[in-house]
Design an enzyme around this catalytic site. Structure first.
Site, short mmCIF file in Angstrom:
data_model
loop_
_atom_site.label_atom_id
_atom_site.label_comp_id
_atom_site.label_asym_id
_atom_site.label_seq_id
_atom_site.Cartn_x
_atom_site.Cartn_y
_atom_site.Cartn_z
N GLY A 243 74.50 60.34 12.82
CA GLY A 243 73.56 60.95 13.74
C GLY A 243 73.76 60.40 15.14
N SER A 244 72.72 60.41 15.93
CA SER A 244 72.81 59.97 17.32
C SER A 244 72.85 58.45 17.40
CB SER A 244 71.63 60.50 18.12
OG SER A 244 70.44 59.82 17.74
N GLY A 248 70.71 55.69 15.35
CA GLY A 248 71.52 54.70 14.66
C GLY A 248 71.09 53.28 14.98
N GLU A 265 78.03 56.28 11.70
CA GLU A 265 78.92 57.20 12.41
C GLU A 265 78.05 57.94 13.41
OE1 GLU A 265 80.44 60.04 14.01
OE2 GLU A 265 80.17 61.13 12.12
N CYS A 299 80.14 65.50 16.62
CA CYS A 299 80.20 64.20 17.27
C CYS A 299 81.54 63.93 17.92
CB CYS A 299 79.86 63.10 16.27
SG CYS A 299 80.82 63.16 14.76
#
Length: 493
Positions: A243-244, A248, A265, A299
Site C-alpha cells: 500500500g502507501s 506502511g 511493498e 506502485c
C-alpha cells in the site's frame, strides 16, 4: 487456464456473492461493521459487506496458529501439491475472477485478463508451488575452534503471517504474499483493502474448493481498526503489507509493539531516463501507455520522465500519438485502456496534483481532451511539464494517470535527478548503448531497473524497493526467505 476471452463464459455483470469470512476452514458470518462496495466505472453499489469483529480477528489468528505445526511439518513436495491444487481452483474460476476484478477495481478487461488474472495464477502461484520443494539447507562443513565441529544452516517457517493487500491488484498482491508464505511452511490470515473485498472473498471460496487444510489460510475483511488489530496481534509472527508509504509506516509501528517482522511493498515515484542518442520515435508511445496502465494506479508506474534536453521537443512530439490511443471509459469495452479511479476521494486527490501543478507554473504538455463519462470516477491522462524537481507532483506518488517530464543536460544529472526522491521502487533506462545503460542502471537506487523497456514481472526475481518504497522483497527466492528464519545447527565430531 480457462480462456478468459471466451465470450460465452463471462457474465459482465457478475460479482462474487460470498459475504462470509473463512476461519479455520469454515464459513463464518461476519460480526463487524458493514459498508458498501462500488463499481468505480458506474458509481453503482455492487455489494454490501460486513467485516470481522475483534473476536473474529482473534479467531482467525488462533486458527492459523493451530494449523501451523501440521502445515510446517509437511514435506516440501506435499505443500507444493496443495499449492498447485489451489492454483487449479483459481484457474477453473478464471471466468469469475475476471468480472470480479473488472467490476470491483475498474481495470479494463483487455488488460485485466493477463495482468490481473493469468499472470497471478499461471506464473506466480505456480512458481511458488514449485519453490515449496526447494531444500534450503546449507552445509557449512568443519570448524576446528576450540574443538572440531560440523554445522548446518536450516530454514524454519516464521509462523503466522498477516497478509494485508492493496486495492489495485487484489489477486496478484494476495498471491505474491500467500504463495511465498505457504511455500515456506507458514500459515496465513489474509486481509484485503476494504475498497476491494469481493475478489478476496471469492478467493476464500476457492481456498475451500482446493482442499487446503483448515486454518492454513484464513480470509477476513474489515476496516482500519481490523487492520490495526491484525498487524499488532501477538499471535502474528510476520506482517506483509502492500500500500502507501504513509500507511506502511503506521503498520510498521503497530508491528513493532511486539517486535514483529515486516515486509512492506510501498509507493514509488519511478523514473524513466531517456539518454542522449535514443530514437524517441520508437519508445515515446510505449512509455506513455505504460505509466497510464491501470489508470496509473500501480506502485511501479514509471511516471517521472527524465529526457535528455537534445531530445525533449522531439520526445513530446512523438508521444502525442499515445494520447490519441488512450481511451477513457467503460472497462468492458475492449477499446478502453484507461479505467476509473477507485473512489471519488482518490479522484479528487489526483485532480489536486494537476491543479496544484498548474497553480505553481506547470503546464499540460500532452493530455486526453475528450470528455470523460458522466458516471464513474474518471480523470483524463495528462503529462505535466515546466515544473521544478522539488514540485509536489514530481516528488510524490500520484497513483493516477498523471506523469511529469523534466529535461536533463547530461548523464550525471539524470542519475542525480533519478535518485533525488524518497522512493526507490523501480526505474527504466533507455539508451542506444546497452553497456552504457547498464552502467547507469547500476547507479540508480531502485529495487528493479529495466533497460530499454525490460519485460514482464518475473516470478523468480525480487520485487521491492529502497527508502520509502518499503522493507524487504517479494517474489523469487528472496520473497520466500522473507517467511523463513535461518537456524544454525552445530555438533561436535
Amino acid at each position: 487456464m480457462t480462456d478468459p476471452q471466451a465470450p460465452q463464459t463471462i457474465d459482465k455483470n457478475w460479482v462474487p456473492p460470498n459475504r462470509t469470512l473463512l476461519i479455520d476452514g469454515k464459513d463464518v458470518e461476519p460480526a463487524g461493521a458493514s459498508w458498501d462496495v462500488y463499481n468505480p466505472a458506474t458509481e453503482a453499489v455492487i455489494g454490501t459487506v460486513a467485516g470481522a469483529s475483534s473476536e473474529q480477528v482473534d479467531q482467525a489468528v488462533s486458527a492459523a496458529r493451530s494449523a501451523f505445526p501440521g502445515w510446517a511439518g509437511l514435506s516440501g513436495d506435499e505443500r507444493s501439491a496443495h499449492i498447485h491444487r489451489l492454483a487449479d481452483a483459481f484457474e477453473r474460476a478464471a471466468d469469475r475472477l475476471l468480472p470480479s476484478i473488472v467490476n470491483e477495481v475498474g481495470t479494463p478487461v483487455s488488460l485485466a485478463e493477463y495482468l490481473q488474472v493469468k499472470m497471478a495464477v499461471d506464473e506466480h502461484l505456480r512458481w511458488a508451488a514449485e519453490a515449496a520443494k526447494t531444500d534450503r539447507t546449507l552445509h557449512l562443513g568443519e570448524y576446528d575452534k576450540p574443538v572440531p565441529t560440523m554445522s548446518d544452516v536450516v530454514h524454519d517457517p516464521v509462523g503466522v503471517v498477516a497478509a494485508i493487500t492493496g486495492y489495485n491488484y487484489p489477486l496478484n498482491l494476495a498471491v505474491f504474499k500467500f504463495g511465498a508464505a505457504l511455500a515456506a511452511g507458514c500459515t496465513v490470515v489474509l486481509l484485503p483493502s476494504p475498497r476491494t473485498p469481493l475478489t478476496t472473498l471469492l478467493m476464500a471460496e476457492l481456498v475451500q474448493e482446493s482442499g487446503l487444510p483448515a486454518g492454513v489460510m484464513n480470509v477476513i475483511i474489515g476496516d482500519v481498526e481490523v487492520g490495526r488489530q491484525l498487524s499488532s496481534h501477538r499471535g502474528v509472527d510476520k506482517v506483509s503489507f502492500t500500500g502507501s508509504d504513509g500507511v506502511g509506516a503506521k503498520i510498521m509501528a503497530q508491528a513493532a509493539e511486539n517486535l514483529t517482522g515486516v515486509t512492506l511493498e510501498l509507493g514509488g515515484k519511478s523514473p524513466s531516463i531517456v539518454l542522449e542518442g535514443v530514437d524517441v520515435q520508437k519508445i515515446a508511445v510505449e512509455m506513455h501507455l505504460r505509466w497510464s496502465r491501470n489508470g496509473g494506479q500501480g506502485c511501479a508506474a514509471l511516471a517521472r520522465l527524465l529526457v535528455h534536453e537534445s531530445l525533449y521537443d522531439e520526445f513530446l512530439e512523438a508521444g502525442a500519438a499515445a494520447f490519441d490511443q488512450m481511451v477513457v471509459g467503460d472497462p468492458w469495452d475492449r477499446a478502453t485502456n484507461i479505467g476509473p479511479m477507485i473512489r471519488p476521494d482518490h479522484l479528487a486527490s489526483v485532480q489536486g496534483f494537476i491543479d496544484d501543478s498548474l497553480a505553481v507554473g506547470g503546464r499540460k504538455l500532452l493530455e486526453v481532451t475528450k470528455p470523460v463519462p458522466e458516471k464513474g470516477w474518471f480523470v483524463n491522462p495528462v503529462l505535466l511539464g515546466d515544473l521544478p524537481h522539488d514540485a509536489r507532483a514530481v516528488q510524490n506518488e500520484i497513483f493516477g494517470p498523471v506523469a511529469v517530464v523534466l529535461p536533463f543536460k547530461d548523464t550525471d544529472e539524470a542519475v542525480r535527478l533519478a535518485n533525488d526522491t524518497p522512493f526507490g521502487l523501480a526505474a527504466n533506462v533507455f539508451s542506444a548503448d546497452t553497456n552504457e545503460a547498464r552502467r547507469v542502471a547500476e547507479q540508480i537506487r531502485a529495487g528493479t531497473v529495466w533497460i530499454n523497456g525490460g519485460g514482464a514481472m518475473r516470478p523468480d526475481a525480487p520485487f521491492g524497493g529502497f527508502g520509502r518504497s518499503g522493507v524487504g522483497r517479494e517474489l523469487g527466492e528472496w520473497g520466500v526467505r522473507e517467511y523463513l528464519e535461518p537456524k544454525h545447527i552445530q555438533w561436535r565430531i
